[in-house]
Motif scaffolding. Structure first.
Motif, PDB file in Angstrom:
ATOM      1  N   ASP A  46       0.841  -1.210   0.000  1.00 25.86           N
ATOM      2  CA  ASP A  46       0.000   0.000   0.000  1.00 25.86           C
ATOM      3  C   ASP A  46       0.871   1.253   0.000  1.00 25.86           C
ATOM      4  O   ASP A  46       0.622   2.205  -0.744  1.00 25.86           O
ATOM      5  CB  ASP A  46      -0.911   0.024   1.238  1.00 25.86           C
ATOM      6  CG  ASP A  46      -1.991  -1.056   1.195  1.00 25.86           C
ATOM      7  OD1 ASP A  46      -2.254  -1.606   0.114  1.00 25.86           O
ATOM      8  OD2 ASP A  46      -2.567  -1.342   2.269  1.00 25.86           O
ATOM      9  N   THR A  47       1.876   1.244   0.863  1.00 19.89           N
ATOM     10  CA  THR A  47       2.762   2.413   0.976  1.00 19.89           C
ATOM     11  C   THR A  47       3.503   2.666  -0.339  1.00 19.89           C
ATOM     12  O   THR A  47       3.566   3.803  -0.827  1.00 19.89           O
ATOM     13  CB  THR A  47       3.795   2.183   2.097  1.00 19.89           C
ATOM     14  OG1 THR A  47       3.099   2.016   3.326  1.00 19.89           O
ATOM     15  CG2 THR A  47       4.763   3.357   2.201  1.00 19.89           C
ATOM     16  N   LEU A  48       4.048   1.611  -0.910  1.00 20.57           N
ATOM     17  CA  LEU A  48       4.791   1.759  -2.172  1.00 20.57           C
ATOM     18  C   LEU A  48       3.872   2.271  -3.270  1.00 20.57           C
ATOM     19  O   LEU A  48       4.251   3.140  -4.068  1.00 20.57           O
ATOM     20  CB  LEU A  48       5.408   0.412  -2.574  1.00 20.57           C
ATOM     21  CG  LEU A  48       6.522  -0.106  -1.661  1.00 20.57           C
ATOM     22  CD1 LEU A  48       6.827  -1.574  -1.970  1.00 20.57           C
ATOM     23  CD2 LEU A  48       7.792   0.739  -1.775  1.00 20.57           C
ATOM     24  N   ASN A  49       2.647   1.756  -3.290  1.00 17.75           N
ATOM     25  CA  ASN A  49       1.687   2.166  -4.305  1.00 17.75           C
ATOM     26  C   ASN A  49       1.339   3.650  -4.165  1.00 17.75           C
ATOM     27  O   ASN A  49       1.277   4.389  -5.146  1.00 17.75           O
ATOM     28  CB  ASN A  49       0.437   1.289  -4.196  1.00 17.75           C
ATOM     29  CG  ASN A  49      -0.338   1.229  -5.486  1.00 17.75           C
ATOM     30  OD1 ASN A  49       0.228   1.368  -6.572  1.00 17.75           O
ATOM     31  ND2 ASN A  49      -1.641   1.021  -5.381  1.00 17.75           N
ATOM     32  N   THR A  50       1.136   4.082  -2.928  1.00 22.92           N
ATOM     33  CA  THR A  50       0.819   5.484  -2.661  1.00 22.92           C
ATOM     34  C   THR A  50       1.917   6.411  -3.189  1.00 22.92           C
ATOM     35  O   THR A  50       1.641   7.494  -3.697  1.00 22.92           O
ATOM     36  CB  THR A  50       0.650   5.710  -1.138  1.00 22.92           C
ATOM     37  OG1 THR A  50      -0.413   4.886  -0.683  1.00 22.92           O
ATOM     38  CG2 THR A  50       0.355   7.167  -0.819  1.00 22.92           C
ATOM     39  N   HIS A  51       3.152   5.972  -3.044  1.00 25.62           N
ATOM     40  CA  HIS A  51       4.283   6.802  -3.464  1.00 25.62           C
ATOM     41  C   HIS A  51       4.694   6.549  -4.908  1.00 25.62           C
ATOM     42  O   HIS A  51       5.658   7.154  -5.391  1.00 25.62           O
ATOM     43  CB  HIS A  51       5.484   6.554  -2.545  1.00 25.62           C
ATOM     44  CG  HIS A  51       5.311   7.123  -1.179  1.00 25.62           C
ATOM     45  ND1 HIS A  51       5.896   8.311  -0.782  1.00 25.62           N
ATOM     46  CD2 HIS A  51       4.588   6.695  -0.125  1.00 25.62           C
ATOM     47  CE1 HIS A  51       5.549   8.567   0.467  1.00 25.62           C
ATOM     48  NE2 HIS A  51       4.755   7.599   0.894  1.00 25.62           N
ATOM     49  N   GLY A  52       4.028   5.611  -5.585  1.00 24.54           N
ATOM     50  CA  GLY A  52       4.440   5.289  -6.954  1.00 24.54           C
ATOM     51  C   GLY A  52       5.838   4.721  -7.013  1.00 24.54           C
ATOM     52  O   GLY A  52       6.579   4.948  -7.964  1.00 24.54           O
ATOM     53  N   ALA A  53       6.226   3.983  -5.967  1.00 23.82           N
ATOM     54  CA  ALA A  53       7.590   3.464  -5.884  1.00 23.82           C
ATOM     55  C   ALA A  53       7.624   1.973  -6.185  1.00 23.82           C
ATOM     56  O   ALA A  53       6.812   1.211  -5.678  1.00 23.82           O
ATOM     57  CB  ALA A  53       8.150   3.709  -4.482  1.00 23.82           C
ATOM     58  N   ALA A  54       8.606   1.561  -6.977  1.00 21.22           N
ATOM     59  CA  ALA A  54       8.821   0.140  -7.243  1.00 21.22           C
ATOM     60  C   ALA A  54       9.884  -0.389  -6.280  1.00 21.22           C
ATOM     61  O   ALA A  54      10.754   0.351  -5.819  1.00 21.22           O
ATOM     62  CB  ALA A  54       9.272  -0.062  -8.679  1.00 21.22           C
ATOM     63  N   ALA A  55       9.799  -1.686  -5.977  1.00 16.60           N
ATOM     64  CA  ALA A  55      10.760  -2.316  -5.077  1.00 16.60           C
ATOM     65  C   ALA A  55      10.995  -3.748  -5.539  1.00 16.60           C
ATOM     66  O   ALA A  55      10.374  -4.219  -6.496  1.00 16.60           O
ATOM     67  CB  ALA A  55      10.235  -2.297  -3.641  1.00 16.60           C
ATOM     68  N   THR A  56      11.916  -4.409  -4.841  1.00 21.16           N
ATOM     69  CA  THR A  56      12.210  -5.813  -5.136  1.00 21.16           C
ATOM     70  C   THR A  56      12.050  -6.616  -3.854  1.00 21.16           C
ATOM     71  O   THR A  56      12.525  -6.197  -2.793  1.00 21.16           O
ATOM     72  CB  THR A  56      13.642  -5.954  -5.688  1.00 21.16           C
ATOM     73  OG1 THR A  56      13.748  -5.179  -6.871  1.00 21.16           O
ATOM     74  CG2 THR A  56      13.973  -7.411  -6.002  1.00 21.16           C
ATOM     75  N   PHE A  57      11.373  -7.747  -3.981  1.00 22.50           N
ATOM     76  CA  PHE A  57      11.116  -8.612  -2.827  1.00 22.50           C
ATOM     77  C   PHE A  57      11.860  -9.927  -3.014  1.00 22.50           C
ATOM     78  O   PHE A  57      11.617 -10.643  -4.003  1.00 22.50           O
ATOM     79  CB  PHE A  57       9.614  -8.886  -2.703  1.00 22.50           C
ATOM     80  CG  PHE A  57       8.822  -7.664  -2.314  1.00 22.50           C
ATOM     81  CD1 PHE A  57       8.536  -7.406  -0.977  1.00 22.50           C
ATOM     82  CD2 PHE A  57       8.375  -6.764  -3.277  1.00 22.50           C
ATOM     83  CE1 PHE A  57       7.804  -6.281  -0.603  1.00 22.50           C
ATOM     84  CE2 PHE A  57       7.650  -5.630  -2.915  1.00 22.50           C
ATOM     85  CZ  PHE A  57       7.366  -5.391  -1.573  1.00 22.50           C
ATOM     86  N   TYR A  58      12.743 -10.252  -2.075  1.00 25.32           N
ATOM     87  CA  TYR A  58      13.403 -11.558  -2.094  1.00 25.32           C
ATOM     88  C   TYR A  58      12.632 -12.491  -1.164  1.00 25.32           C
ATOM     89  O   TYR A  58      12.693 -12.361   0.056  1.00 25.32           O
ATOM     90  CB  TYR A  58      14.886 -11.419  -1.731  1.00 25.32           C
ATOM     91  CG  TYR A  58      15.639 -10.825  -2.891  1.00 25.32           C
ATOM     92  CD1 TYR A  58      15.905 -11.593  -4.016  1.00 25.32           C
ATOM     93  CD2 TYR A  58      16.008  -9.483  -2.904  1.00 25.32           C
ATOM     94  CE1 TYR A  58      16.540 -11.051  -5.129  1.00 25.32           C
ATOM     95  CE2 TYR A  58      16.643  -8.929  -4.008  1.00 25.32           C
ATOM     96  CZ  TYR A  58      16.911  -9.720  -5.112  1.00 25.32           C
ATOM     97  OH  TYR A  58      17.524  -9.179  -6.215  1.00 25.32           O
ATOM     98  N   LEU A  59      11.882 -13.389  -1.780  1.00 26.49           N
ATOM     99  CA  LEU A  59      10.907 -14.204  -1.051  1.00 26.49           C
ATOM    100  C   LEU A  59      11.460 -15.569  -0.669  1.00 26.49           C
ATOM    101  O   LEU A  59      12.280 -16.151  -1.381  1.00 26.49           O
ATOM    102  CB  LEU A  59       9.669 -14.437  -1.924  1.00 26.49           C
ATOM    103  CG  LEU A  59       8.947 -13.204  -2.460  1.00 26.49           C
ATOM    104  CD1 LEU A  59       7.686 -13.651  -3.203  1.00 26.49           C
ATOM    105  CD2 LEU A  59       8.600 -12.233  -1.346  1.00 26.49           C
ATOM    106  N   LEU A  60      10.955 -16.065   0.441  1.00 26.89           N
ATOM    107  CA  LEU A  60      11.205 -17.449   0.824  1.00 26.89           C
ATOM    108  C   LEU A  60      10.137 -18.316   0.174  1.00 26.89           C
ATOM    109  O   LEU A  60       8.933 -18.097   0.376  1.00 26.89           O
ATOM    110  CB  LEU A  60      11.156 -17.593   2.345  1.00 26.89           C
ATOM    111  CG  LEU A  60      12.293 -16.865   3.068  1.00 26.89           C
ATOM    112  CD1 LEU A  60      12.116 -16.969   4.577  1.00 26.89           C
ATOM    113  CD2 LEU A  60      13.651 -17.426   2.658  1.00 26.89           C
ATOM    114  N   GLY A  61      10.582 -19.311  -0.583  1.00 26.81           N
ATOM    115  CA  GLY A  61       9.638 -20.158  -1.303  1.00 26.81           C
ATOM    116  C   GLY A  61       8.622 -20.826  -0.404  1.00 26.81           C
ATOM    117  O   GLY A  61       7.459 -21.006  -0.778  1.00 26.81           O
TER     118      GLY A  61
END
Ligand code: NI
Length: 277
Positions: A46-61
């Motif tokens: 939600d926060t990233l969307n509000t700011h129009g910011a892209a990010a990268t998520f390193y997920l645990l499978g």
């Protein structure tokens, strides 16, 4: 806002999907979030969307299936979904087959949800050795800015590190499993925005540069990055020539940075994240 009958479809798309940032010109930074998806990840999105910011998520499978809607949302909103192994082992402790399983199972779990296997992976604790390099079939993304969010658990401290240390081309390490980290992100975005940063995915940060499977990258800083102290090793300069520009550092005589492997293993506390703590 209400959409009028004449509204173009483009107006309803998230801001960060248009236009594509040009990191050869813009002051780009990649914010990266490890160890999720978890209970605070939706709020972060939600926060990233509000700011129009892209990010990268390193997920645990191992967490993907239980949070598949969140993972689907990450991809749909223009974020990059990366591989952080199945359940966060120390990869140098594993056999070749076990390493392949950790990475392969996670690729499959993510592809199952997003339709696309991750392009990059991040080894837990940043721990690498030659076996890991030879086995992992992805470029390995480390970081040049470590917010130590798992240690401070303090939004103000997390914000201070990110804001003071981020530079053009930086990769900043966070963990979205901590509520305090997610609380910090609006401030991080606001302050870095004031400094003129554009928030991009890792893929966008390296902008067309070919990242090699088994090689590791800390950043894409045109200034060559900081002099590395104790907390992160200089693994490999992502742009030719940058790796040898560290000031006040004796030439290692070998600019591929492989010495960094052993250095990191000798200091496990600095690359640690909270998974085993
Ligand atoms: Ni981790």
């Amino acid at each position: 806002m209400l959409a009028g009958p004449g509204s173009a479809a483009a107006e309803t798309e998230p801001q960060h999907q248009e236009p594509e940032p040009d990191c050869s010109v813009e002051r780009c930074v990649a914010l990266t979030f490890d160890d999720g998806p978890d209970e605070f990840t939706e709020e972060l999105l939600d926060t990233l969307n509000t700011h129009g910011a892209a990010a990268t998520f390193y997920l645990l499978g191992s967490k993907v299936e239980d949070h598949s809607a969140t993972v689907e949302r990450m991809a749909a909103e223009g974020h990059e979904v990366g591989n952080h192994t199945w359940d966060h082992p120390e990869l140098p402790e594993l056999s070749t087959e076990e390493i392949q399983e950790q990475v392969g199972r996670t690729d499959e779990a993510i592809a199952e949800v997003t339709g696309e296997a991750p392009r990059t992976m991040r080894p837990p604790y940043g721990e690498l050795d030659q076996t890991v390099r030879q086995t992992v079939d992805h470029p390995m993304l480390l970081w040049d800015v470590d917010t130590l969010d798992w240690q401070s658990l303090d939004p103000e401290a997390v914000t201070d590190v990110a804001v003071e240390e981020a530079a053009q081309g930086s990769v900043v390490l966070f963990h979205d499993v901590h509520e305090t980290t997610v609380e910090a992100v609006p401030y991080v975005l606001k302050e870095l925005d004031k400094q003129g940063f554009t928030f991009v995915t890792v893929d966008q940060l390296f902008d067309g540069q070919e990242l090699e499977p088994g090689a590791s990258y800390n950043h894409a800083r045109p200034d060559g990055g900081p002099e590395y102290g104790d907390d992160t090793e200089l693994e490999e300069a992502p742009r030719p020539g940058d790796g040898t520009e560290l000031q006040d550092t004796p030439e290692p005589g070998d600019d591929d940075g492989l010495e960094g492997d052993d250095g990191l293993e000798g200091q496990p506390e600095t690359g640690d994240d909270p998974w085993l703590q």
